[in-house]
Write an enzyme that holds these catalytic residues in place. Sequence first.
Site, PDB file in Angstrom:
ATOM      1  CD  GLN A 200       2.832  -2.134 -20.902  1.00  0.00           C
ATOM      2  OE1 GLN A 200       3.561  -1.576 -20.087  1.00  0.00           O
ATOM      3  NE2 GLN A 200       1.646  -1.633 -21.258  1.00  0.00           N
ATOM      4  N   GLY A 241       6.037  -3.163 -10.575  1.00  0.00           N
ATOM      5  CA  GLY A 241       5.219  -2.888 -11.750  1.00  0.00           C
ATOM      6  C   GLY A 241       5.950  -2.071 -12.805  1.00  0.00           C
ATOM      7  CG  HIS A 242       3.732  -0.877 -16.363  1.00  0.00           C
ATOM      8  ND1 HIS A 242       3.024  -0.799 -17.524  1.00  0.00           N
ATOM      9  CD2 HIS A 242       2.892  -0.495 -15.384  1.00  0.00           C
ATOM     10  CE1 HIS A 242       1.815  -0.370 -17.267  1.00  0.00           C
ATOM     11  NE2 HIS A 242       1.704  -0.175 -15.979  1.00  0.00           N
ATOM     12  CG  ASN A 243       5.526   2.788 -16.855  1.00  0.00           C
ATOM     13  OD1 ASN A 243       6.215   2.501 -17.830  1.00  0.00           O
ATOM     14  ND2 ASN A 243       4.218   2.713 -16.852  1.00  0.00           N
ATOM     15  CB  SER A 261       3.591   4.999 -12.821  1.00  0.00           C
ATOM     16  OG  SER A 261       3.350   4.478 -14.111  1.00  0.00           O
TER      17      SER A 261
END
Lengths: 347, 347, 347
Positions: A200, A241-243, A261
């Site tokens: 990441q 979460g990521h994004n 996302s």
Amino acid sequence: VTTAFRLGELAAAVGGEVVGDPGFEARGIRDLEHAGPGDLSFLLRAAYLDRLEGSRAGALLLSPELARGLGGERPLLLAPDPGLALAHLLAIVHPEESPVPGVHPTAVVGEGCDVDPAAHLGPYVVVGDGSRVEAGASVRSHAVIGRRCRIGAGAVIHPHAVLYDRTEVGERAIVHAGVVLGADGFGYESRADGHHKVPQVGRTVVEEEVEIGALSAIDRATVEETRIGAGTKIDNLVQVGHNVTVGNRCILCGQAGIAGSARLGDGVVLAGQAGISGHLEVASGVRVAAKSAVLQEVGESRDVGGVPAIDLRRWKRQVAMLPRLGELARRLRALEKRLERMERREE
Amino acid sequence: VTTAFRLGELAAAVGGEVVGDPGFEARGIRDLEHAGPGDLSFLLRAAYLDRLEGSRAGALLLSPELARGLGGERPLLLAPDPGLALAHLLAIVHPEESPVPGVHPTAVVGEGCDVDPAAHLGPYVVVGDGSRVEAGASVRSHAVIGRRCRIGAGAVIHPHAVLYDRTEVGERAIVHAGVVLGADGFGYESRADGHHKVPQVGRTVVEEEVEIGALSAIDRATVEETRIGAGTKIDNLVQVGHNVTVGNRCILCGQAGIAGSARLGDGVVLAGQAGISGHLEVASGVRVAAKSAVLQEVGESRDVGGVPAIDLRRWKRQVAMLPRLGELARRLRALEKRLERMERREE
Amino acid sequence: VTTAFRLGELAAAVGGEVVGDPGFEARGIRDLEHAGPGDLSFLLRAAYLDRLEGSRAGALLLSPELARGLGGERPLLLAPDPGLALAHLLAIVHPEESPVPGVHPTAVVGEGCDVDPAAHLGPYVVVGDGSRVEAGASVRSHAVIGRRCRIGAGAVIHPHAVLYDRTEVGERAIVHAGVVLGADGFGYESRADGHHKVPQVGRTVVEEEVEIGALSAIDRATVEETRIGAGTKIDNLVQVGHNVTVGNRCILCGQAGIAGSARLGDGVVLAGQAGISGHLEVASGVRVAAKSAVLQEVGESRDVGGVPAIDLRRWKRQVAMLPRLGELARRLRALEKRLERMERREE
């Protein structure tokens, strides 16, 4: 040392007006139950009018509307928006003790850092190489700031918060104790031989005037940015979460979670323990009921609830039907019997 | 160094009785699967009787009832309440290593603090001005105690716990790693121009013999107190909002959450991931099923479940009806057809 | 300093093949939206083909299948498994900065510890007596390692993680910031006079190549072990109760929770906010939908959802029926009226 504040001055500070003695001196602001004769109390809702009786409060903040019909036994501070006035008055009467600018001798500051002389670094703070801490920012005991991070002017990083490398926190943002910003997103390529970690290499950006409650986590993006928009407020133990992109002025209540996302517009509200699935859009203004799970796109501003979340009123109607299921089944059985009897008579 | 404990002495410590050799020396307490010939094991439920076979345990703790019919192959420790006896015996045979009293040289203690000589402050502990740490209390590595806090006698604050200013922790309470007590409650006045922070000037009070699991958060009140009653046990990752009152001897299981200003009576049980909405009352003795959400007052002691939570038995009946919905719809359709045929014949 | 990587070398590293100029120099890997002419981008799904238009990416990683029909305007890196290739390329082009081996002067290391010279202990790390840190392991700032712990070779313990005594972390495992391993399990014997603590004398074992997200908690066992199997990946804010066994290569998504003494097989997937009740078995390969609660044993590999969790397809059918409840009730009422009319006519 206790400071006291004259009611007239307090009224002036919030654009309010005093009925009764403007010289009343408030030593503190307490609720109706606990306020004593030296305290200012407040009444924000008509529903709490009965709490006035028996209150020993020396003075009272409320709206002109609620003040009508009240006797003159204590001075009143009338404010057109008493909720907002209370927020201002609490800051005046019970001011936060700001730490003194300067770097505590136990703080470990990396190479090439730019720490403003008007910033505060508390005991045992660690700041990685190449990071910037701007004027008036306060990084409290034990906070760990990674490499090449930015802490905006006036931001507060509370004890034990951790910022991974390259995290950015905007001006006047507040990051509470134990928050983790920029940890590795949960990304793997799963094959027969196991889950292969996807590095990441993105980062987490928290814009200005965001507040993040204790022990919340906002992962960094796979390659670009996880971003929290300006003025958004996040409660404790929230997972982002990521994004993910969260718009401006959103409200994420305790233990809510947003999977990777997802993209939230502005002014979105997630009530407690609500969840948003990954890779979907939630339009500006959407409000998600407590404990609900948004499993598909919500394309326009509306209230949703349930698992999976649907229009809130529809969900409430469904829930109201559930207790009737047993009765419906009994009525159905009765109909079947009656019809059978009729059919038999017909033959 | 391993110490061994004679079975007769262990029995005496818990008011039990030995059948067989009281001179048996227990080096440890292990479960039936892992115990060896030198270990004491335990059998607390009849359901686990089949685990006895094949166990190599040297001795066995159990109730006189379960012991009936057991062969004499190993010494038995009969205790009227074997669950409670096991708790006592674990503390005797596997005692916790208590840290030595004294202040570690790296601890940073503020001005005007009152740290009892019989208290322990570990490495890198930070204690703010005016705080008190009472006799026998243990504040472990890296814990951060704010200003004017109180840590009661015999309390344990585990590593990385954070107490904001004015937090109080009662006698013999246990606060696990990463817990955050007294962070700002989630309070804003939301207007068209954004969410205005309401300063949270109250505090968090944790009464005696409370235990708080890792990474739980209990916010401080807006103006008064968030309070956790004596003997209440809180699991990991639990969220308690501002102004909440939790009664005595409650059980809050993992990831449960209580929104702001809710009031729980005594002995309330929240199972895992359960939630309580804000501003409502939950009577003493109420038990909330896992994953359930209490969205309105529960006025008397009872078991509730579901979202929104209703009487637990009613909820179970509803859940049992759901798989029948398809069948009900089909039967309804069949009835409609039969009735149509009859009506056509009638014409 | 920015390093650039020739496309031909990158292709060789992942067993891929270049179409176009192998001398293209990639300075970074970015997504299609953000990549510039000097960047390599990637296209993993046909669904994103429309994002190609307008992308300024200098080169593109994708599968031979997706590459068909693409114009020749930019060099392509064709890889048979582009997802896995991307993971490898990110590690090459954006390598993590590993800390230098050695013990920071502020680290407090207890007696009888065995810290490999090729391990890294960051600022303010605390390691308890008798612990072992193996070669290549990295314990970052402020992490607290208890007594008699083991940190396997190549493992990374991020800032502010806490390991209670006797915790074991396997080779190449990654433990993120704020994680708490080995805290006391939530065990009490509840009697009329309160909840008596059952000392938790077991430990937590995390096997090799496990990754644990920020602020997750894995309690230690009552007498034996809580164990996380090799290659399992755990997201943020996940709760694992005492005595739990999680198999190999499981996936536990954000805010999932597992109550005490549950046993999960290999390859189990818990989606976000899912929960598993205590004392039950979940077979290898079971996948639990987001927000679902497994309240009883799942004996064979399948997908489940709902509260309580049932077969996923059945749950989806139930959910699809719920919006029809009002209509069913209306049709039932209509039938009753029609039947009544017929019965009246019959008389």
